[in-house]
Write a protein that holds these residues in place. Structure first.
Motif, mmCIF file in Angstrom:
data_model
loop_
_atom_site.group_PDB
_atom_site.id
_atom_site.type_symbol
_atom_site.label_atom_id
_atom_site.label_comp_id
_atom_site.label_asym_id
_atom_site.label_seq_id
_atom_site.Cartn_x
_atom_site.Cartn_y
_atom_site.Cartn_z
ATOM 1 N N LEU A 1 5.908 -3.436 -10.680
ATOM 2 C CA LEU A 1 5.370 -2.600 -11.758
ATOM 3 C C LEU A 1 4.049 -3.146 -12.279
ATOM 4 O O LEU A 1 3.153 -2.384 -12.647
ATOM 5 N N ALA A 2 3.924 -4.471 -12.304
ATOM 6 C CA ALA A 2 2.685 -5.080 -12.772
ATOM 7 C C ALA A 2 1.532 -4.751 -11.837
ATOM 8 O O ALA A 2 0.370 -4.842 -12.201
ATOM 9 N N SER A 3 1.841 -4.363 -10.615
ATOM 10 C CA SER A 3 0.818 -4.073 -9.611
ATOM 11 C C SER A 3 0.501 -2.587 -9.519
ATOM 12 O O SER A 3 0.040 -2.110 -8.492
ATOM 13 N N ARG A 4 0.753 -1.836 -10.590
ATOM 14 C CA ARG A 4 0.540 -0.387 -10.519
ATOM 15 C C ARG A 4 -0.901 -0.033 -10.167
ATOM 16 O O ARG A 4 -1.154 0.951 -9.480
ATOM 17 N N ASP A 5 -1.868 -0.839 -10.637
ATOM 18 C CA ASP A 5 -3.260 -0.522 -10.357
ATOM 19 C C ASP A 5 -3.538 -0.553 -8.865
ATOM 20 O O ASP A 5 -4.137 0.366 -8.304
ATOM 21 N N VAL A 6 -3.105 -1.627 -8.211
ATOM 22 C CA VAL A 6 -3.379 -1.735 -6.776
ATOM 23 C C VAL A 6 -2.554 -0.723 -5.992
ATOM 24 O O VAL A 6 -3.009 -0.180 -4.980
ATOM 25 N N ILE A 7 -1.339 -0.414 -6.462
ATOM 26 C CA ILE A 7 -0.544 0.630 -5.815
ATOM 27 C C ILE A 7 -1.261 1.981 -5.962
ATOM 28 O O ILE A 7 -1.311 2.776 -5.028
ATOM 29 N N GLY A 8 -1.830 2.223 -7.144
ATOM 30 C CA GLY A 8 -2.581 3.456 -7.360
ATOM 31 C C GLY A 8 -3.789 3.559 -6.443
ATOM 32 O O GLY A 8 -4.096 4.638 -5.917
ATOM 33 N N GLN A 9 -4.489 2.425 -6.235
ATOM 34 C CA GLN A 9 -5.636 2.432 -5.326
ATOM 35 C C GLN A 9 -5.207 2.743 -3.902
ATOM 36 O O GLN A 9 -5.864 3.518 -3.194
ATOM 37 N N ALA A 10 -4.082 2.146 -3.484
ATOM 38 C CA ALA A 10 -3.583 2.378 -2.125
ATOM 39 C C ALA A 10 -3.164 3.840 -1.951
ATOM 40 O O ALA A 10 -3.462 4.466 -0.934
ATOM 41 N N LYS A 11 -2.469 4.382 -2.962
ATOM 42 C CA LYS A 11 -2.081 5.791 -2.886
ATOM 43 C C LYS A 11 -3.321 6.676 -2.783
ATOM 44 O O LYS A 11 -3.334 7.643 -2.020
ATOM 45 N N GLY A 12 -4.358 6.341 -3.549
ATOM 46 C CA GLY A 12 -5.577 7.136 -3.529
ATOM 47 C C GLY A 12 -6.206 7.191 -2.148
ATOM 48 O O GLY A 12 -6.700 8.239 -1.716
ATOM 49 N N GLU B 1 -1.778 -3.919 -1.506
ATOM 50 C CA GLU B 1 -3.012 -4.723 -1.504
ATOM 51 C C GLU B 1 -3.751 -4.602 -0.183
ATOM 52 O O GLU B 1 -4.979 -4.501 -0.144
ATOM 53 N N GLN B 2 -2.988 -4.583 0.924
ATOM 54 C CA GLN B 2 -3.595 -4.463 2.241
ATOM 55 C C GLN B 2 -4.279 -3.117 2.411
ATOM 56 O O GLN B 2 -5.412 -3.028 2.909
ATOM 57 N N VAL B 3 -3.593 -2.045 1.988
ATOM 58 C CA VAL B 3 -4.168 -0.701 2.117
ATOM 59 C C VAL B 3 -5.375 -0.546 1.198
ATOM 60 O O VAL B 3 -6.400 0.024 1.584
ATOM 61 N N GLU C 1 -8.170 -2.715 2.935
ATOM 62 C CA GLU C 1 -8.616 -2.393 4.287
ATOM 63 C C GLU C 1 -8.645 -0.900 4.587
ATOM 64 O O GLU C 1 -9.141 -0.490 5.631
ATOM 65 N N GLY C 2 -8.076 -0.091 3.711
ATOM 66 C CA GLY C 2 -8.042 1.342 3.952
ATOM 67 C C GLY C 2 -6.851 1.758 4.782
ATOM 68 O O GLY C 2 -5.947 0.963 5.068
ATOM 69 N N PHE C 3 -6.835 3.038 5.181
ATOM 70 C CA PHE C 3 -5.671 3.602 5.848
ATOM 71 C C PHE C 3 -5.379 2.928 7.183
ATOM 72 O O PHE C 3 -4.257 2.967 7.678
ATOM 73 N N GLY C 4 -6.367 2.279 7.807
ATOM 74 C CA GLY C 4 -6.141 1.620 9.083
ATOM 75 C C GLY C 4 -5.105 0.528 9.004
ATOM 76 O O GLY C 4 -4.496 0.158 10.018
ATOM 77 N N ALA C 5 -4.844 0.009 7.801
ATOM 78 C CA ALA C 5 -3.846 -1.039 7.648
ATOM 79 C C ALA C 5 -2.452 -0.562 8.003
ATOM 80 O O ALA C 5 -1.594 -1.351 8.366
ATOM 81 N N LEU C 6 -2.227 0.742 7.946
ATOM 82 C CA LEU C 6 -0.898 1.288 8.251
ATOM 83 C C LEU C 6 -0.861 1.996 9.595
ATOM 84 O O LEU C 6 0.155 2.593 9.952
ATOM 85 N N ARG D 1 9.110 -2.708 7.424
ATOM 86 C CA ARG D 1 8.480 -3.936 7.914
ATOM 87 C C ARG D 1 8.958 -5.179 7.165
ATOM 88 O O ARG D 1 8.519 -6.277 7.454
ATOM 89 N N ASN D 2 9.843 -4.973 6.170
ATOM 90 C CA ASN D 2 10.349 -6.095 5.389
ATOM 91 C C ASN D 2 9.213 -6.875 4.719
ATOM 92 O O ASN D 2 9.162 -8.102 4.729
ATOM 93 N N VAL D 3 8.281 -6.110 4.147
ATOM 94 C CA VAL D 3 7.119 -6.678 3.460
ATOM 95 C C VAL D 3 7.131 -6.169 2.030
ATOM 96 O O VAL D 3 7.455 -4.999 1.788
ATOM 97 N N LYS D 4 6.795 -7.024 1.082
ATOM 98 C CA LYS D 4 6.797 -6.614 -0.313
ATOM 99 C C LYS D 4 5.836 -5.444 -0.541
ATOM 100 O O LYS D 4 4.753 -5.381 0.040
ATOM 101 N N LEU D 5 6.269 -4.516 -1.405
ATOM 102 C CA LEU D 5 5.467 -3.337 -1.700
ATOM 103 C C LEU D 5 4.085 -3.721 -2.206
ATOM 104 O O LEU D 5 3.074 -3.112 -1.818
ATOM 105 N N ARG D 6 4.023 -4.733 -3.058
ATOM 106 C CA ARG D 6 2.731 -5.156 -3.598
ATOM 107 C C ARG D 6 1.779 -5.590 -2.483
ATOM 108 O O ARG D 6 0.595 -5.263 -2.483
ATOM 109 N N GLU D 7 2.300 -6.325 -1.491
ATOM 110 C CA GLU D 7 1.470 -6.809 -0.391
ATOM 111 C C GLU D 7 0.981 -5.663 0.477
ATOM 112 O O GLU D 7 -0.165 -5.662 0.948
ATOM 113 N N VAL D 8 1.857 -4.661 0.710
ATOM 114 C CA VAL D 8 1.437 -3.480 1.470
ATOM 115 C C VAL D 8 0.312 -2.764 0.736
ATOM 116 O O VAL D 8 -0.711 -2.394 1.332
#
Length: 217
Positions: free
Chosen positions: A158-169, A202-204, A207-212, A193-200
């Protein structure tokens, strides 16, 4: 720590965190689907949740049953005026005092194995932000239940809502998805992928959509 005790610690931590992390939540429980379709409540914040969940299983009627069977997030704004579950809702509202409900699925490797059930004592207790918070919490629980250690801090989702919002955008812009669909892409990738949501996220965001690209079907 044994796998069994680790599982128990995980679900207990999750249900105890839900009322703090999801705005409208007063009580919470985790239901798990076992072989043969048997459903049990593995952890809860109190007796009312145990009774509400047991009644759903007994009647095969209610939001958790619907969520598991139909693979969807289920929300009810007013259980006293809820036509979808005519047998379960009156008891949940009148006997147990719950007025609204949110069920979020727990996914692992593309299949549903249970639900995070959140109950509110107020009408319309869960808004859009609460649904997003519930999905984030469920994603972390699912990762933990697949064998990873419980995340250091469940609030991080929840604390990472900003970066999650950027990734969704980025996903919305690239693929023409809705905000909810973009969030679901992130959650599913995190779980599969068994990776934390925050890390996913942040990567997106970085790096943009290519990360996925390697995770898209």
């Amino acid at each position: 720590m044994s796998a069994k005790s680790g599982f128990r610690d995980t679900v207990l931590t999750a249900v105890r965190s839900a009322p703090r992390l999801v705005g409208g939540c007063d009580e919470a429980g985790i239901s798990v689907v076992h072989a043969g379709g048997r459903v049990t409540t593995e952890a809860s914040t109190g007796e009312r949740v145990e009774q509400a969940d047991a009644l759903q299983v007994e009647l095969q009627d209610g939001p958790c049953v619907q969520s598991i069977q139909e693979s969807e997030t289920v929300r009810s704004a007013d259980l006293r005026d809820e036509p979808r579950w005519p047998r379960w809702s009156p008891s949940a509202a009148e006997r147990l005092g719950f007025r609204s409900m949110l069920c979020v699925q727990l996914f692992t490797s593309g299949r549903t194995f249970g639900c995070l059930n959140m109950y509110s004592d107020t009408v319309d207790g869960f808004d859009h932000d609460d649904v997003q918070a519930g999905l984030a919490l469920a994603a972390h629980v699912a990762v933990a239940l697949r064998g990873a250690d419980l995340v250091d801090n469940l609030e991080s989702a929840l604390a990472s809502r900003d970066v999650i919002g950027q990734a969704k955008g980025r996903l919305v812009e690239r693929f023409g998805l809705s905000s909810e669909q973009a969030f679901d892409v992130l959650v599913r990738y995190s779980q599969d992928r068994n990776v934390k949501l925050r890390e996913v996220a942040e990567q997106v965001a970085r790096e943009g959509f290519g990360a996925l690209d390697d995770g898209r079907s």
